[in-house]
Write a protein that holds these residues in place. Structure first.
Motif, PDB file in Angstrom:
ATOM      1  N   LEU A  23       0.596  -0.962   0.258  1.00 48.40           N
ATOM      2  CA  LEU A  23       0.148   0.031   0.165  1.00 48.40           C
ATOM      3  C   LEU A  23       1.134   1.721   0.096  1.00 48.40           C
ATOM      4  O   LEU A  23       0.370   2.362  -0.408  1.00 48.40           O
ATOM      5  CB  LEU A  23      -0.766   0.034   0.877  1.00 48.40           C
ATOM      6  CG  LEU A  23      -2.354  -0.903   0.915  1.00 48.40           C
ATOM      7  CD1 LEU A  23      -2.618  -1.263   2.872  1.00 48.40           C
ATOM      8  CD2 LEU A  23      -2.849  -1.276  -0.264  1.00 48.40           C
ATOM      9  N   VAL A  24       1.863   1.085   0.610  1.00 52.25           N
ATOM     10  CA  VAL A  24       3.369   2.248   0.368  1.00 52.25           C
ATOM     11  C   VAL A  24       3.996   1.670   0.026  1.00 52.25           C
ATOM     12  O   VAL A  24       4.186   0.712  -0.014  1.00 52.25           O
ATOM     13  CB  VAL A  24       3.372   2.902   1.803  1.00 52.25           C
ATOM     14  CG1 VAL A  24       1.709   3.295   2.258  1.00 52.25           C
ATOM     15  CG2 VAL A  24       3.823   2.007   2.806  1.00 52.25           C
ATOM     16  N   LEU A  25       4.765   2.993  -0.910  1.00 50.84           N
ATOM     17  CA  LEU A  25       6.472   2.671  -1.044  1.00 50.84           C
ATOM     18  C   LEU A  25       7.608   4.257  -0.663  1.00 50.84           C
ATOM     19  O   LEU A  25       7.098   4.940  -0.099  1.00 50.84           O
ATOM     20  CB  LEU A  25       6.101   2.434  -2.460  1.00 50.84           C
ATOM     21  CG  LEU A  25       5.492   2.873  -3.471  1.00 50.84           C
ATOM     22  CD1 LEU A  25       5.938   4.434  -3.982  1.00 50.84           C
ATOM     23  CD2 LEU A  25       5.200   1.851  -5.100  1.00 50.84           C
ATOM     24  N   VAL A  26       8.537   3.641  -0.551  1.00 53.15           N
ATOM     25  CA  VAL A  26       9.603   4.646  -0.786  1.00 53.15           C
ATOM     26  C   VAL A  26      10.192   5.413  -1.469  1.00 53.15           C
ATOM     27  O   VAL A  26      10.022   4.512  -2.686  1.00 53.15           O
ATOM     28  CB  VAL A  26      11.295   3.684   0.038  1.00 53.15           C
ATOM     29  CG1 VAL A  26      11.840   4.848  -0.083  1.00 53.15           C
ATOM     30  CG2 VAL A  26      10.071   2.879   1.288  1.00 53.15           C
ATOM     31  N   THR A  27       9.690   6.615  -1.680  1.00 48.76           N
ATOM     32  CA  THR A  27       9.947   7.306  -3.256  1.00 48.76           C
ATOM     33  C   THR A  27      11.198   7.983  -3.349  1.00 48.76           C
ATOM     34  O   THR A  27      11.398   8.713  -4.508  1.00 48.76           O
ATOM     35  CB  THR A  27       8.491   8.233  -3.452  1.00 48.76           C
ATOM     36  OG1 THR A  27       8.500   9.081  -2.193  1.00 48.76           O
ATOM     37  CG2 THR A  27       7.187   7.756  -3.373  1.00 48.76           C
ATOM     38  N   GLY A  28      11.857   8.226  -2.386  1.00 57.07           N
ATOM     39  CA  GLY A  28      13.009   9.794  -1.735  1.00 57.07           C
ATOM     40  C   GLY A  28      13.208   9.604  -0.149  1.00 57.07           C
ATOM     41  O   GLY A  28      12.897   9.049   0.338  1.00 57.07           O
ATOM     42  N   THR A  29      14.382  10.465  -0.164  1.00 55.26           N
ATOM     43  CA  THR A  29      14.269  11.069   1.041  1.00 55.26           C
ATOM     44  C   THR A  29      14.329  12.495   1.011  1.00 55.26           C
ATOM     45  O   THR A  29      14.502  13.019   0.566  1.00 55.26           O
ATOM     46  CB  THR A  29      16.071  10.766   1.054  1.00 55.26           C
ATOM     47  OG1 THR A  29      17.298  11.012   0.022  1.00 55.26           O
ATOM     48  CG2 THR A  29      16.478   9.258   1.251  1.00 55.26           C
ATOM     49  N   SER A  30      14.323  12.956   2.300  1.00 55.48           N
ATOM     50  CA  SER A  30      14.403  14.628   1.912  1.00 55.48           C
ATOM     51  C   SER A  30      15.884  14.821   2.493  1.00 55.48           C
ATOM     52  O   SER A  30      16.461  13.929   2.990  1.00 55.48           O
ATOM     53  CB  SER A  30      13.161  15.040   3.564  1.00 55.48           C
ATOM     54  OG  SER A  30      14.349  14.371   5.091  1.00 55.48           O
TER      55      SER A  30
END
Length: 403
Positions: free
Chosen positions: A60-67
């Protein structure tokens, strides 16, 4: 006694509530860090970490990058997985069916237009619907089985007591009593049907001028004159699905029409519907008149009149505004809404000028004085409403982690 799984207050249900709250925040805000999700939900860092791990494992969610740009180590950003679920919507008119597919985030990923002149050489409505849907599904790079739910918007309304389409005699092939069963048999996903103007109201409430409003009327004027009624945050459809069919409303200044459903016309439609605008322009000596379908001609005339705003063009706007306010006065006197949204090309192209004229007239004709606004959802609002309606149910199913 200990509660069973699924009982309110049990760990499983509480986890599911937290999961849904986090997913809704990600839909609203876009990618968020674990720390930010924890602050917005009120959850501790360990609990937020467990929540995100659970949602990531469920797809349902995924990691899209970093702040970036903040002191300290960069934090991972999480977003809703767009491929977690898909929904589809159809906007049906006598001339065409416009279909679209959206991913669970609401982004449109495929569109298709199927022209339906006449009966399309004898083609059935079921075939038209499946062809339009398949075109959008193919454009999205998906297959029909990927779609969790479909919402179809049509003029008129399907009577919940009979299953037959009412108030839309101009929509050929859609009035068979077996149609809903035939469509259900042909399509693998749940299918819902909604009046087109009601769907515009859903789009405006979710995305546009009616956001944050629980009681409002949406007045639509394009191919026909209609209204959607939202009371206490919910659409009011009426006993036969015909709430808001205000084109049939008897009004002062227009002949009394008897047997309105047979004539497919009524007083308010005759006074202020799209077909009344070219007639008024001819009476005022406005030349040359645009050509094309009458709804487009009417919208062009309103836009031209608002741009010129003098002489006969000003008179056209003022007369049109009085006609619109005449019918609206009956609606607001009965419903007392907080807001009235003006939508459809024959209203929106008049812009702020037409809105102000209608507002001024309405304040003289009705005791209650709702605020009038122009609709914000300009591009295919019926289709957008169908997608928003389908997505609401799709998200409820896809985001339910209590099962």
């Amino acid at each position: 006694m200990a509660g069973t799984a699924g009982t309110p207050g049990t760990p499983r249900v509480l986890r599911a509530m937290n999961d849904r709250a986090a997913l809704d925040l990600l839909l609203e805000h876009g990618p968020l860090s674990r720390t930010r999700i924890g602050k917005l939900t009120g959850l501790s860092k360990p609990t937020a970490s467990q929540l995100l791990a659970r949602l990531e494992a469920a797809g349902l969610v995924l990691v899209t990058g970093t702040s970036e740009g903040r002191p300290g180590p960069n934090a991972q950003l999480y977003a809703v997985n767009p491929a977690a679920a898909y929904a589809a919507g159809l906007d049906v008119t006598p001339e065409r069916i416009l279909a679209a597919v959206a991913d669970v985030t609401g982004r449109t990923v495929g569109e298709y237009e199927l022209l339906t002149p006449g009966r399309r050489a004898g083609q059935t409505v079921v075939r038209q619907v499946t062809d339009a849907l398949d075109g959008a599904v193919k454009a999205a790079g998906l297959v029909r089985a990927d779609i969790q739910r479909l919402v179809i918007g049509t003029p008129g309304a399907f009577d919940p007591n009979t299953g037959r389409l009412r108030y839309a005699s101009h929509l050929p092939g859609w009035h068979s009593p077996a149609l809903l069963d035939e469509l259900a048999a042909a399509l693998p996903m749940p299918v819902e049907y909604e009046n087109d103007v009601n769907l515009v109201a859903i789009a405006e409430q979710r995305l546009g001028a009616a956001r944050g409003h629980e009681d409002f009327v949406l007045l639509w004027n394009e191919g026909g004159l209609g209204a959607a009624l939202v009371l206490g945050g919910r659409l009011h459809r009426g006993w036969t699905g015909g709430a808001g069919e205000v084109g049939f409303l008897p009004v002062p200044g227009a002949p009394l029409v008897r047997h309105v459903t047979k004539a497919n016309s009524g007083g308010y439609q005759e006074l202020a519907g799209s077909q009344a605008i070219p007639k008024l322009a001819r009476e005022l000596g406005i030349q040359p008149l645009p050509t094309g379908p009458y709804a487009e001609v009417a919208a062009s005339l309103v836009e031209q009149a608002a741009d010129i705003n003098a002489g006969a063009h000003r008179q056209l706007l003022e007369t049109y505004a009085t006609g619109l306010a005449t019918g609206l006065a009956s609606l607001v006197s009965v419903l007392d809404p907080e807001l009235v949204v003006l939508s459809g090309a024959s209203l929106t192209r008049g812009g702020e000028l037409l809105r102000a004229l209608v507002q001024a007239e309405l304040e003289e004709l009705a005791a209650s004085r709702p605020r009038l606004v122009v609709g914000d959802v300009d591009e295919h609002p019926v289709l957008r409403g169908a997608l928003e309606s389908a997505l609401a149910a799709t998200r409820d199913e896809a985001f339910d982690t209590s099962r």
